[in-house]
Write a protein that holds these residues in place. Structure first.
Motif, short mmCIF file in Angstrom:
data_model
loop_
_atom_site.label_atom_id
_atom_site.label_comp_id
_atom_site.label_asym_id
_atom_site.label_seq_id
_atom_site.Cartn_x
_atom_site.Cartn_y
_atom_site.Cartn_z
N GLU A 1 0.85 -1.33 0.11
CA GLU A 1 0.10 -0.03 0.20
C GLU A 1 1.01 1.12 0.07
O GLU A 1 0.42 2.45 -0.59
N GLU A 2 1.95 0.99 0.44
CA GLU A 2 3.11 2.10 0.38
C GLU A 2 3.85 2.17 -0.96
O GLU A 2 4.27 3.44 -1.26
N GLU A 3 4.51 1.17 -1.24
CA GLU A 3 5.31 1.12 -2.48
C GLU A 3 5.30 -0.42 -3.08
O GLU A 3 5.45 -1.42 -2.43
N ARG A 4 4.65 -0.41 -4.14
CA ARG A 4 4.41 -1.65 -4.98
C ARG A 4 5.63 -2.02 -6.17
O ARG A 4 5.65 -2.97 -6.49
N VAL A 5 6.36 -1.02 -6.08
CA VAL A 5 7.36 -1.31 -7.11
C VAL A 5 8.86 -1.28 -6.60
O VAL A 5 9.18 -0.44 -5.90
N SER A 6 9.27 -2.44 -6.79
CA SER A 6 10.84 -2.67 -6.27
C SER A 6 12.01 -2.53 -7.41
O SER A 6 11.88 -3.12 -8.40
N THR A 7 12.90 -1.67 -7.06
CA THR A 7 14.13 -1.46 -8.14
C THR A 7 15.33 -1.83 -7.50
O THR A 7 15.33 -1.54 -5.96
N TYR A 8 16.50 -2.37 -7.72
CA TYR A 8 17.53 -2.58 -7.20
C TYR A 8 18.64 -2.43 -8.20
O TYR A 8 18.50 -3.16 -9.24
N THR A 9 19.80 -2.25 -7.61
CA THR A 9 21.05 -2.49 -8.46
C THR A 9 21.57 -3.79 -8.52
O THR A 9 22.19 -4.30 -7.40
N LEU A 10 21.42 -4.53 -9.49
CA LEU A 10 21.93 -6.15 -9.49
C LEU A 10 23.44 -5.94 -9.52
O LEU A 10 23.99 -6.58 -10.48
N GLN A 11 24.27 -5.09 -8.87
CA GLN A 11 25.72 -5.19 -8.58
C GLN A 11 26.13 -6.18 -7.85
O GLN A 11 26.32 -6.28 -6.52
N VAL A 12 26.40 -7.42 -8.53
CA VAL A 12 27.17 -8.69 -7.70
C VAL A 12 28.42 -9.07 -7.92
O VAL A 12 28.87 -8.93 -9.16
N SER A 13 29.05 -9.84 -7.19
CA SER A 13 30.14 -10.57 -7.57
C SER A 13 30.16 -11.74 -6.68
O SER A 13 29.31 -12.19 -6.13
N THR A 14 31.44 -12.43 -6.46
CA THR A 14 31.50 -13.71 -5.91
C THR A 14 32.52 -13.21 -4.63
O THR A 14 32.92 -14.16 -4.05
N ALA A 15 33.01 -12.17 -4.48
CA ALA A 15 33.88 -11.66 -3.26
C ALA A 15 33.60 -11.99 -1.99
O ALA A 15 34.20 -12.62 -1.39
#
Length: 475
Positions: A207-221
Motif C-alpha cells: 500500500e506504501e510502495e508496490r514497485v521494487s528496483t535494485y542495482t544488481l551489482q553482484v560479485s563472488t567476492a
C-alpha cells in the motif's frame, strides 16, 4: 487528634483525585476475534492500535478465547488492524477512544484463500479468479524507473559500481491506468532501500510502495571471503556478508521462459523460516550481449500484502539524478550471463498473477531503449519446496546461509541443523556438483563455529516472533 484525622482524610481524597485525573485522559479498547466460518475464537491474532496520540503503535495478541485488551490508550481516533497467518487481515478506522471509557470492537476474520487455482475437471470452465488490471503501461524509454543490472564479477568486496537509479517509478493507479511517481533522489517512496548498509532490508507494505528496483551489482567476492574465513576456523564479520554474492556464486543451470532476448525464471515456495511468506527466486539470463540492462518488479496489491528484497543492502539509498542530457554508465551484460534476486512475499488473496517483471535494455550505443515484460502468474508459487526446481532450492539455501551469517532476524527459527537438512534436500543433478557439495560442508562448519548469542531474545521468544516486523531493537 481531630486535626490529624482531617489531614489524613484530605490526603486520601487528594490521592483519589490525582488517580482519577491521571486515568481520565485515557480509555480502553477490548473485544474478541472470531473465525468468520464457524464463529470459533481465534487465538494469537495480532491487534495493532495506531494513532497520532501515540508515539508508536500499541500491539497485543488475542488469548485462547480470542479476547484482547488494549488499556490506557490516550483519548483520540485510532486505526485498529487485526492480523493472523492464513487469514485475511481486517482494519477498522476512525475508532474513537474516549477518556475513562471502555470501547468494545469485535471482528471476524476469513481464512485466506489458496493462491493456487483449484483443480478443474477436463471440459469444465473455471471462473474462480478475476482478471488483474493491465500491467503494461506504454513504452516510455528511459522513464521507466529502473536500476542498473551488471554482470557478476570477481573483485575486491569494497568495489562499488555507480549505484544510481532513474528518479521516476512507473506504477499503476487504482483503476489500472498508468501513472508515474516522481521523487527527488533519496526521498520517499524509495522504501526498499531505506536501511541498506544498516542490517537487513525492511519489509515493505505494498500500500506504501508496490514497485521494487535494485542495482544488481553482484560479485563472488563476499562468498570467497567467507570460504577463506571458514577454512581458518573463523566466522566472517557480519557486515562483510552480502546475500546477493552468495546467491550468484552458483550457476542455476536452466534458462527459464524465453521473453524476447532474455530467459526469465521465476519460482517460489513457502518460506521455511518466515511464517506466512513465500520465497521467490527471480533469475534473468541474457541470451545476447547488451550495452545496458535494467530491471523492475511491480507487485499487484490485490495479491501481495508485503514483500522484502533479500540482500542488496550495501547499495546506495540515494540514486544520482538522471536527465535527458546525462549519459548512463555503460554496463555490458554478456550473453549467457544470469543474475538472480530473492524476495520474501506475503500473499493476500487469490489472483491470476502476483506481479510483473520488466527488463529495460539497450543493444548498442545511440540506439533506442527497448523493454520486455513478463506477467508473473501465481501458479509459479508452489505449495511446497519439493515442487520447485533444484536450482530454486539451491538459491534459497545460499541466501539463508548468508542471512544466518549476517545474524538476520528472519532466520532465527531456522537453526543450522535445519539449514543443513535443506541443503541435503536440494536434489540432483545439483546435489553432487562440487560447488554445491562444498556449500554443505561450509554450512556444517559455520554451525559448529557459531557461538553468537541471539541479540533478539532468548530461545523461548521464537514462538512469539512477529512475522511481519522487526522488533524495536532490531537492526
Amino acid at each position: 487528634m481531630k486535626t490529624a484525622l482531617l489531614r489524613s482524610l484530605l490526603g486520601v481524597l487528594l490521592c483519589l483525585a490525582m488517580s482519577a485525573w491521571a486515568q481520565g485522559g485515557s480509555g480502553t479498547v477490548s473485544g474478541s476475534v472470531l473465525q468468520a466460518r464457524g464463529q470459533q475464537p481465534l487465538a494469537g491474532v495480532k491487534v495493532s492500535a495506531a494513532s497520532s496520540a501515540l508515539a508508536s503503535p500499541r500491539t497485543t495478541l488475542t488469548d485462547a478465547r480470542g479476547h484482547y485488551q488494549l488499556p490506557s490508550l490516550p483519548a483520540g481516533l485510532y486505526s485498529l488492524r487485526f492480523e493472523k497467518e492464513s487469514f485475511q487481515a481486517s482494519t477498522r478506522v476512525d475508532v474513537k477512544v474516549e477518556a475513562g471509557q471502555t470501547l468494545t470492537v469485535s471482528v471476524e476474520l476469513s481464512p485466506l484463500a489458496s493462491p493456487f487455482p483449484p483443480a478443474v475437471a477436463s471440459g469444465t470452465a473455471s471462473h474462480s479468479f478475476s482478471p488483474l488490471a493491465p500491467f503494461a503501461p506504454p513504452l516510455r524509454l528511459e522513464s521507466d524507473g529502473v536500476a542498473w543490472m551488471v554482470v557478476p564479477r570477481a573483485g575486491d568486496i569494497r568495489d562499488r559500481a555507480p549505484p544510481w537509479a532513474l528518479p521516476q517509478a512507473s506504477t499503476l493507479a487504482p483503476e489500472g491506468a498508468g501513472q508515474s511517481l516522481f521523487f527527488t533522489p533519496g526521498s520517499r517512496p524509495l522504501r526498499d532501500s531505506d536501511t541498506r548498509g544498516h542490517g537487513v532490508n525492511p519489509t515493505i507494505d505494498t500500500e506504501e510502495e508496490r514497485v521494487s528496483t535494485y542495482t544488481l551489482q553482484v560479485s563472488t567476492a563476499s562468498y570467497a571471503l567467507t570460504r577463506g574465513y571458514l577454512a581458518r576456523d573463523s566466522l566472517p564479520a557480519e557486515e562483510a556478508v552480502r546475500v546477493e554474492d552468495f546467491v550468484n556464486s552458483f550457476e542455476p543451470g536452466e534458462d527459464g521462459d524465453v521473453v524476447g532476448p532474455f530467459a526469465i525464471h521465476v519460482e517460489g515456495f513457502p518460506s521455511p523460516s518466515r511464517k506466512g511468506y513465500h520465497v521467490v527466486r527471480v533469475s534473468v539470463r541474457a541470451r545476447e550481449a547488451f550495452t545496458d540492462v535494467g530491471v523492475q518488479l511491480e507487485f499487484d496489491r490485490k495479491a501481495v500484502a508485503r514483500y522484502r528484497l533479500v540482500g542488496y543492502e550495501n547499495q546506495s539509498a540515494t540514486p544520482e539524478p538522471f536527465d535527458d542530457d546525462a549519459e548512463p554508465v555503460a554496463v555490458p551484460l554478456a550473453a549467457g550471463t544470469s543474475v538472480t534476486a530473492v524476495y520474501e512475499v506475503k500473499l493476500m488473496g487469490p489472483a491470476i498473477a502476483f506481479g510483473t517483471l520488466r527488463v529495460l535494455y539497450e543493444e548498442g550505443e545511440n540506439t533506442m531503449w527497448r523493454r520486455v515484460q513478463k506477467l508473473l502468474p501465481s501458479s509459479v508459487l508452489r505449495s511446497s519446496a519439493t515442487r520447485v526446481a533444484p536450482s530454486t532450492r539451491l538459491t534459497y539455501v545460499a541466501a539463508a546461509f548468508a542471512e544466518k551469517l549476517r545474524g538476520s532476524y528472519w532466520t532465527r527459527t531456522l537453526d543450522w541443523a535445519r539449514l543443513h537438512a535443506l541443503w541435503q534436500e536440494i536434489g540432483e543433478p545439483l546435489a553432487s556438483r562440487p560447488d554445491v557439495v562444498e556449500l554443505g560442508a561450509l554450512i556444517k562448519k559455520a554451525g559448529a563455529l557459531d557461538q553468537r548469542r541471539d541479540r533478539f531474545g532468548p530461545p523461548g521468544s521464537l514462538s512469539n516472533m512477529d512475522p511481519d516486523n522487526l522488533p524495536a531493537s532490531g537492526r
